[in-house]
Design a protein around this motif. Structure first.
Motif: not given
Length: 65
Positions: A30-37, A39-42, A46-47
């Motif tokens: 699974g993804l950690s909280v930092v990885e999830t944020l 990938l799906y927020v930052a 940025v894009l």
């Protein structure tokens, strides 16, 4: 009519089947909280900023005063 059809469909589905593993199912870690944020927020922010910046640069370079 639509509500009745939706209700019937929801009652006929079985969420317990989602817990059953299929053959060949091998989920990764699974993804950690930092990885999830990230990938799906930052990453989308940025894009968006990169694309908006490119559009602004291309728009300004086309104007000749």
């Amino acid at each position: 009519m639509v509500a009745g059809t939706t209700l019937t469909t929801l009652l006929m589905t079985s969420p317990a089947l989602a817990l059953t593993r299929d053959d060949g199912d091998d989920p990764g870690p699974g993804l950690s909280v930092v990885e999830t944020l990230g990938l799906y927020v930052a990453l989308p922010i940025v894009l968006f900023l990169v694309i908006a910046g490119l559009v602004m640069v291309m728009d300004k370079s086309g104007k000749r005063s």
